[in-house]
Design an enzyme around this catalytic site. Structure first.
Site, PDB file in Angstrom:
ATOM      1  N   ASN A 194       5.039   1.753   0.824  1.00  0.00           N
ATOM      2  CA  ASN A 194       5.935   1.804  -0.326  1.00  0.00           C
ATOM      3  C   ASN A 194       5.250   2.602  -1.417  1.00  0.00           C
ATOM      4  O   ASN A 194       4.044   2.525  -1.537  1.00  0.00           O
ATOM      5  CB  ASN A 194       6.115   0.391  -0.908  1.00  0.00           C
ATOM      6  CG  ASN A 194       7.287  -0.327  -0.325  1.00  0.00           C
ATOM      7  OD1 ASN A 194       8.323   0.271  -0.074  1.00  0.00           O
ATOM      8  ND2 ASN A 194       7.121  -1.617  -0.116  1.00  0.00           N
TER       9      ASN A 194
ATOM     10  N   SER B  53       0.846  -1.178   0.000  1.00  0.00           N
ATOM     11  CA  SER B  53       0.000   0.000   0.000  1.00  0.00           C
ATOM     12  C   SER B  53       0.880   1.225   0.000  1.00  0.00           C
ATOM     13  O   SER B  53       2.025   1.187   0.446  1.00  0.00           O
ATOM     14  CB  SER B  53      -0.908   0.011   1.230  1.00  0.00           C
ATOM     15  OG  SER B  53      -0.158   0.478   2.328  1.00  0.00           O
ATOM     16  N   LYS B  54       0.295   2.312  -0.534  1.00  0.00           N
ATOM     17  CA  LYS B  54       1.139   3.483  -0.729  1.00  0.00           C
ATOM     18  C   LYS B  54       1.583   4.105   0.594  1.00  0.00           C
ATOM     19  O   LYS B  54       2.468   4.932   0.614  1.00  0.00           O
ATOM     20  CB  LYS B  54       0.444   4.496  -1.631  1.00  0.00           C
ATOM     21  CG  LYS B  54      -0.874   4.988  -1.144  1.00  0.00           C
ATOM     22  CD  LYS B  54      -1.541   5.817  -2.231  1.00  0.00           C
ATOM     23  CE  LYS B  54      -2.968   6.116  -1.828  1.00  0.00           C
ATOM     24  NZ  LYS B  54      -3.884   6.200  -2.939  1.00  0.00           N
ATOM     25  N   ARG B  55       0.987   3.691   1.687  1.00  0.00           N
ATOM     26  CA  ARG B  55       1.459   4.220   2.959  1.00  0.00           C
ATOM     27  C   ARG B  55       2.854   3.674   3.295  1.00  0.00           C
ATOM     28  O   ARG B  55       3.641   4.334   3.922  1.00  0.00           O
ATOM     29  CB  ARG B  55       0.462   3.904   4.084  1.00  0.00           C
ATOM     30  CG  ARG B  55      -0.285   5.176   4.507  1.00  0.00           C
ATOM     31  CD  ARG B  55      -1.361   4.927   5.504  1.00  0.00           C
ATOM     32  NE  ARG B  55      -2.483   4.263   4.876  1.00  0.00           N
ATOM     33  CZ  ARG B  55      -3.130   3.239   5.404  1.00  0.00           C
ATOM     34  NH1 ARG B  55      -2.771   2.744   6.563  1.00  0.00           N
ATOM     35  NH2 ARG B  55      -4.144   2.710   4.773  1.00  0.00           N
TER      36      ARG B  55
END
Ligand code: GLU
Length: 485
Positions: A259, A255-257
């Site tokens: 990576n 998830s963009k949190r």
């Protein structure tokens, strides 16, 4: 050209920035088609009109083209089973909804969103999973007719067997059995006449003669609904393959949190598409150590869809970096390297636009790398000292960075005007002047308090790079708050 081999597809929903997970699934399908002399198709699944935009659709197409994949049928290239964008197919789905009603496989439901919410609330309170309770399942035909005539909003839901299990074979998971009573009476046609994902997906896969459905494991639980639809319509179902999701090193879902997940982030930082595809392709091949560097043709040759792991594909950035370095050093001729570098620097017009913004701010050309280099660099080298000269305290700086980080996710468009408007709105929300909110952002995105205009810089860097820099900045500033600096 028509081929007789398998027909596979990637079916992205244009509701956000194109994700590396989409490239991963697309690559699998592409290799599958290439290996078996089949056809790879792109279909845009935009039945969620509130979240889908044409801007994101264009980004999906651009990002997938950047990866080097190509498709034989799609919204941009046409094909014999078009249109390839679901919103353009709306009228085609209607008769199928009616067919299921006529055959008694579906029913009209008049439950309002408020009633459904109350129902779910009660289910939650009783510790049960939320599921439609069947209130409208056995309405009399006359009641349905009169309520429709009175103009009540209605959706079409599918009927689900009340007992037994749905048994099927998955190319990755093997034999799967899911109890029917865990399957919801899915809405098939929404009140506005648009089909839901499940309905449109099955109808399109059938009409587009898709033979193999390879997609992310998050769809495995939807297979019973899909199989039932194939049965209700009397259609042959495709072969299903649910690929394990890409995960962070700690096994959590990518998830963009944690990576960066946008394809655009990797292209902006100068990863070569060949290296990214090589990296993703390694999840689909069995090769001995030391033979990791593979071109698309070599990946196709070694591609082994019968031996996939359920363990999860770990997105190991260090391995990607290592492969990318090798691609740069070993696979590009000096001429290619120069051409590719210039092409990369010009991406998103950042070289020319960066120069335009710099002209009025320098006295010697040699100042350019220091002033505008942040538009191209990987890392702007943020340390507590970068933030030390700000008028805001570390705690205030952190609040600003975190608020902007959260709010920029909600922005639909990403350009100078929308960034300008959003930052003004954020300043109001924080009860601060815009000129108080912008200095920490200057430092976060450029590494310096003297740089190019902020809104333009953010627009040129792109949302995914800005997101990552704000995240790093927030970590640095949080350490200052913690240590009282
Ligand atoms: N639109 C779905 C997605 O974006 C496609 C799932 C499927 O391939 O069936 O994940």
């Amino acid at each position: 050209m028509t081929t007789t081999g398998p027909r596979v597809r990637i079916a992205p929903s244009p509701t956000g920035e194109p994700h590396v997970g989409t490239a991963y699934i697309a690559l699998f399908n592409y290799l599958f088609a290439k290996k078996h002399g089949g056809t790879f198709i792109l279909r845009i699944e935009d039945t969620d009109a509130t979240r889908s935009t044409l801007e994101f659709e264009q980004k999906v197409l651009d990002a997938l083209k950047w990866t080097g994949l190509s498709w034989s049928e799609g919204p941009d290239v046409g094909g014999p089973y078009g249109p390839y964008r679901q919103s353009d197919r709306k009228a085609m789905y209607q008769p199928y909804g009616q067919e299921l009603l006529d055959k008694g496989h579906a029913f009209r439901c008049f439950c309002t969103p408020e009633r459904l919410e109350q129902m779910r609330e009660a289910q939650r309170a009783a510790g049960k999973p939320p599921k439609y309770d069947g209130l409208c399942l056995n309405l009399k035909a006359e009641e349905v007719t009169s309520r429709m005539a009175a103009g009540e909003a209605t959706v079409i839901r599918m009927k689900i067997p009340t007992e037994g299990n749905c048994e099927f074979h998955d190319g990755v998971y093997g034999d799967v059995s899911i109890p029917w009573d865990s399957v919801d009476m899915q809405v098939l046609i929404k009140a506005d006449g648009m089909p839901t994902y499940h309905m449109a997906n099955v109808i399109d896969d059938h009409l587009m003669k898709i033979t193999h459905v390879a997609r992310g494991e998050e769809w495995l639980a939807s297979v019973p609904k899909h199989i039932l639809l194939y049965r209700y319509f009397g259609w042959e179902q495709p072969v299903f393959m649910h690929l394990s999701l890409m995960r962070n090193a700690d096994k959590s879902k990518l998830s963009k949190r944690k990576n960066p997940t946008s394809i655009s982030y990797y292209s902006a930082l100068g990863y070569l598409p060949e290296a990214l595809m090589n990296f993703l392709g390694l999840f689909f091949v069995q090769i001995p150590e030391g033979e990791e560097m593979l071109t698309m043709d070599e990946l196709t040759e070694k591609f082994d869809p019968d031996n996939l792991s359920k363990a999860g594909a770990i997105f190991d950035i260090q391995k990607l970096d290592w492969l990318n370095g090798r691609w740069i050093r070993e696979k590009l001729s000096p001429e290619d390297f120069i051409a590719r570098t210039l092409e990369w620097a010009s991406e998103n017009s950042r070289l020319t636009e960066g120069l335009k913004l710099s002209q009025s701010r320098i006295s010697k050309l040699g100042e350019l790398p220091g002033l505008a280099g942040f538009l191209l660099s990987n890392d702007v080298g943020l340390t507590p000292a970068s933030f030390a000269g700000l008028k805001t305290s570390p705690a205030e700086t952190l609040e600003i960075l975190q608020t902007v980080q959260a709010d920029l996710e909600k922005m639909i468009e990403w350009n100078v005007e929308s960034i300008d408007a959003e930052l003004r709105a954020i300043s109001d929300k924080l009860g601060k002047k815009l000129r108080v909110v912008t200095p920490p952002l200057f430092v976060a995105v450029s590494g310096s308090s003297r740089s190019l205009p902020l809104f333009d810089s953010m627009a040129l860097l792109g949302r995914s790079v800005v997101r990552q820099r704000l995240k790093i900045a927030a970590t640095v500033v949080a350490s200052m708050v913690g240590s009282g600096t």
